[in-house]
Write a protein that holds these residues in place. Sequence first.
Motif, PDB file in Angstrom:
ATOM      1  N   LEU A  40       1.573   8.014   1.095  1.00 14.66           N
ATOM      2  CA  LEU A  40       1.190   6.694   0.589  1.00 14.66           C
ATOM      3  C   LEU A  40      -0.260   6.722   0.127  1.00 14.66           C
ATOM      4  O   LEU A  40      -1.148   7.132   0.879  1.00 14.66           O
ATOM      5  N   PRO A  41      -0.529   6.322  -1.104  1.00  9.10           N
ATOM      6  CA  PRO A  41      -1.924   6.313  -1.566  1.00  9.10           C
ATOM      7  C   PRO A  41      -2.745   5.300  -0.783  1.00  9.10           C
ATOM      8  O   PRO A  41      -2.262   4.211  -0.463  1.00  9.10           O
ATOM      9  N   PRO A  42      -3.988   5.642  -0.455  1.00  8.24           N
ATOM     10  CA  PRO A  42      -4.834   4.714   0.289  1.00  8.24           C
ATOM     11  C   PRO A  42      -5.270   3.550  -0.597  1.00  8.24           C
ATOM     12  O   PRO A  42      -5.290   3.662  -1.825  1.00  8.24           O
ATOM     13  N   PRO A  43      -5.622   2.415  -0.001  1.00 14.16           N
ATOM     14  CA  PRO A  43      -6.125   1.283  -0.798  1.00 14.16           C
ATOM     15  C   PRO A  43      -7.367   1.684  -1.578  1.00 14.16           C
ATOM     16  O   PRO A  43      -8.189   2.482  -1.109  1.00 14.16           O
ATOM     17  N   GLN A  44      -7.490   1.145  -2.772  1.00 15.02           N
ATOM     18  CA  GLN A  44      -8.618   1.458  -3.637  1.00 15.02           C
ATOM     19  C   GLN A  44      -9.572   0.277  -3.708  1.00 15.02           C
ATOM     20  O   GLN A  44      -9.147  -0.862  -3.938  1.00 15.02           O
ATOM     21  N   GLN A  45     -10.857   0.574  -3.530  1.00 11.59           N
ATOM     22  CA  GLN A  45     -11.865  -0.470  -3.694  1.00 11.59           C
ATOM     23  C   GLN A  45     -12.301  -0.497  -5.149  1.00 11.59           C
ATOM     24  O   GLN A  45     -12.799   0.503  -5.673  1.00 11.59           O
ATOM     25  N   LEU A  46     -12.087  -1.620  -5.819  1.00 12.98           N
ATOM     26  CA  LEU A  46     -12.409  -1.735  -7.237  1.00 12.98           C
ATOM     27  C   LEU A  46     -13.918  -1.825  -7.412  1.00 12.98           C
ATOM     28  O   LEU A  46     -14.584  -2.638  -6.770  1.00 12.98           O
ATOM     29  N   TYR A  47     -14.442  -0.980  -8.291  1.00 11.85           N
ATOM     30  CA  TYR A  47     -15.888  -0.841  -8.431  1.00 11.85           C
ATOM     31  C   TYR A  47     -16.560  -2.153  -8.832  1.00 11.85           C
ATOM     32  O   TYR A  47     -17.686  -2.441  -8.426  1.00 11.85           O
ATOM     33  N   TYR A  48     -15.874  -2.984  -9.613  1.00  5.28           N
ATOM     34  CA  TYR A  48     -16.525  -4.191 -10.125  1.00  5.28           C
ATOM     35  C   TYR A  48     -16.596  -5.310  -9.081  1.00  5.28           C
ATOM     36  O   TYR A  48     -17.195  -6.353  -9.323  1.00  5.28           O
ATOM     37  N   MET A  49     -16.000  -5.074  -7.911  1.00  2.00           N
ATOM     38  CA  MET A  49     -16.027  -6.115  -6.893  1.00  2.00           C
ATOM     39  C   MET A  49     -17.213  -5.969  -5.942  1.00  2.00           C
ATOM     40  O   MET A  49     -17.408  -6.787  -5.047  1.00  2.00           O
ATOM     41  N   GLY A  50     -18.001  -4.900  -6.145  1.00  3.86           N
ATOM     42  CA  GLY A  50     -19.183  -4.725  -5.306  1.00  3.86           C
ATOM     43  C   GLY A  50     -18.821  -4.375  -3.869  1.00  3.86           C
ATOM     44  O   GLY A  50     -17.771  -3.803  -3.593  1.00  3.86           O
ATOM     45  N   GLU A  51     -19.715  -4.748  -2.944  1.00  2.00           N
ATOM     46  CA  GLU A  51     -19.510  -4.371  -1.551  1.00  2.00           C
ATOM     47  C   GLU A  51     -18.450  -5.234  -0.865  1.00  2.00           C
ATOM     48  O   GLU A  51     -17.800  -4.798   0.082  1.00  2.00           O
ATOM     49  N   TYR A  52     -18.298  -6.468  -1.303  1.00  2.00           N
ATOM     50  CA  TYR A  52     -17.341  -7.355  -0.641  1.00  2.00           C
ATOM     51  C   TYR A  52     -15.959  -7.214  -1.268  1.00  2.00           C
ATOM     52  O   TYR A  52     -15.780  -7.387  -2.470  1.00  2.00           O
ATOM     53  N   VAL A  53     -14.987  -6.854  -0.449  1.00  2.00           N
ATOM     54  CA  VAL A  53     -13.602  -6.766  -0.900  1.00  2.00           C
ATOM     55  C   VAL A  53     -12.754  -7.589   0.052  1.00  2.00           C
ATOM     56  O   VAL A  53     -12.729  -7.316   1.259  1.00  2.00           O
ATOM     57  N   PRO A  54     -12.068  -8.592  -0.436  1.00  2.00           N
ATOM     58  CA  PRO A  54     -11.236  -9.421   0.440  1.00  2.00           C
ATOM     59  C   PRO A  54     -10.163  -8.594   1.140  1.00  2.00           C
ATOM     60  O   PRO A  54      -9.559  -7.693   0.540  1.00  2.00           O
ATOM     61  N   ALA A  55      -9.919  -8.884   2.400  1.00  2.00           N
ATOM     62  CA  ALA A  55      -8.885  -8.179   3.154  1.00  2.00           C
ATOM     63  C   ALA A  55      -7.529  -8.345   2.499  1.00  2.00           C
ATOM     64  O   ALA A  55      -6.667  -7.450   2.560  1.00  2.00           O
ATOM     65  N   GLU A  56      -7.328  -9.482   1.845  1.00  2.00           N
ATOM     66  CA  GLU A  56      -6.047  -9.737   1.204  1.00  2.00           C
ATOM     67  C   GLU A  56      -5.754  -8.715   0.103  1.00  2.00           C
ATOM     68  O   GLU A  56      -4.598  -8.372  -0.155  1.00  2.00           O
ATOM     69  N   ARG A  60      -2.482  -6.444  -0.047  1.00  2.00           N
ATOM     70  CA  ARG A  60      -1.581  -6.459  -1.195  1.00  2.00           C
ATOM     71  C   ARG A  60      -1.352  -5.036  -1.720  1.00  2.00           C
ATOM     72  O   ARG A  60      -0.227  -4.664  -2.065  1.00  2.00           O
ATOM     73  N   GLN A  61      -2.427  -4.232  -1.774  1.00  2.00           N
ATOM     74  CA  GLN A  61      -2.267  -2.853  -2.225  1.00  2.00           C
ATOM     75  C   GLN A  61      -1.350  -2.074  -1.289  1.00  2.00           C
ATOM     76  O   GLN A  61      -0.508  -1.281  -1.747  1.00  2.00           O
ATOM     77  N   ALA A  62      -1.501  -2.299   0.015  1.00  3.42           N
ATOM     78  CA  ALA A  62      -0.655  -1.608   0.987  1.00  3.42           C
ATOM     79  C   ALA A  62       0.800  -2.016   0.826  1.00  3.42           C
ATOM     80  O   ALA A  62       1.718  -1.173   0.898  1.00  3.42           O
ATOM     81  N   GLN A  63       1.046  -3.298   0.581  1.00  2.00           N
ATOM     82  CA  GLN A  63       2.415  -3.780   0.377  1.00  2.00           C
ATOM     83  C   GLN A  63       3.030  -3.176  -0.883  1.00  2.00           C
ATOM     84  O   GLN A  63       4.199  -2.772  -0.896  1.00  2.00           O
ATOM     85  N   GLU A  64       2.220  -3.097  -1.948  1.00  2.00           N
ATOM     86  CA  GLU A  64       2.712  -2.499  -3.190  1.00  2.00           C
ATOM     87  C   GLU A  64       3.024  -1.022  -2.999  1.00  2.00           C
ATOM     88  O   GLU A  64       4.017  -0.508  -3.524  1.00  2.00           O
TER      89      GLU A  64
END
Length: 278
Positions: A40-56, A60-64
């Motif tokens: 399973l690919p690990p969740p990816q932190q999107l670069y444009y979201m900066g340091e804060y990434v919502p847990a949701e 959602r990535q894990a569910q997908e």
Amino acid sequence: MTYSDILVHLTDDPRNGAKTDAALLLARKFNAHVTALYTLPPPQQLYYMGEYVPAELFQRQAQEARAKAQKAKAAFEAEAAKQGVTSDWLESERLPVDAVETFGRSFDLLVLGQPDPDPKDPAVVPAGVDVLPHELALRAGRPILTIPYAGQYPEIGRYIMVAWNGSKEATRALHDAMPFLTAAKQVVVFGINPEQEGGTPGAEIARHLARHGVKVEVANAVAQDIGPGEALLSAVADRGVDLLVMGAYGHSRLREMVFGGVTETVLRSMTVPVLLGN
């Protein structure tokens, strides 16, 4: 010796079908059981979201990822059942190299895919697969069959070339491939720029194979204007080979993926399945 237990690596990858087809083809050939290991690919932190990434977002990535895994499982199990091959399914959240290394030691043969040699968007390459055959050839301790990124392979192991230089790595690969070799219609022991005083390079190992009932010939070539890796791939194409057997070479105390030129060239530009031993 035979391959009774085969592990095939799957992930969120458009080549899952080709890898599955290869594993099931070999299962029928050797009357083997096939286990699919889906990483399973690990969740990816999107670069444009900066340091804060919502847990949701991670949820959602894990569910997908889980949904894609279930879709891949259904496709794999349906194809295995259709072809009359007994099968199992495993999933892991570890990176592919670590997962396949750990699980793979309980199998006779590992089936992997060649990483895309020229990805248009490296960001969409499944996590960890870019170094999969390279590192596992040195770490897994099991023979590794790598399926090219492009093409279909309805025959694997009818016409085989063994890249031979007399090294321990080449020797290990040859013996790891013995089930293929004894079942092949023709095997050629092939040397590039061989170094041997007296006799024909490769003749002794060819006699050994013949005693195992292998239909074998010896051929050697001198590469002058191209590198030995390119010469090997050229010979594969010229002879209509459908499986190349070769030793994997590498050394690095920091990263076990620094390969000799021949191995790296073949893994990047392979046009037929390659069985690696080390």
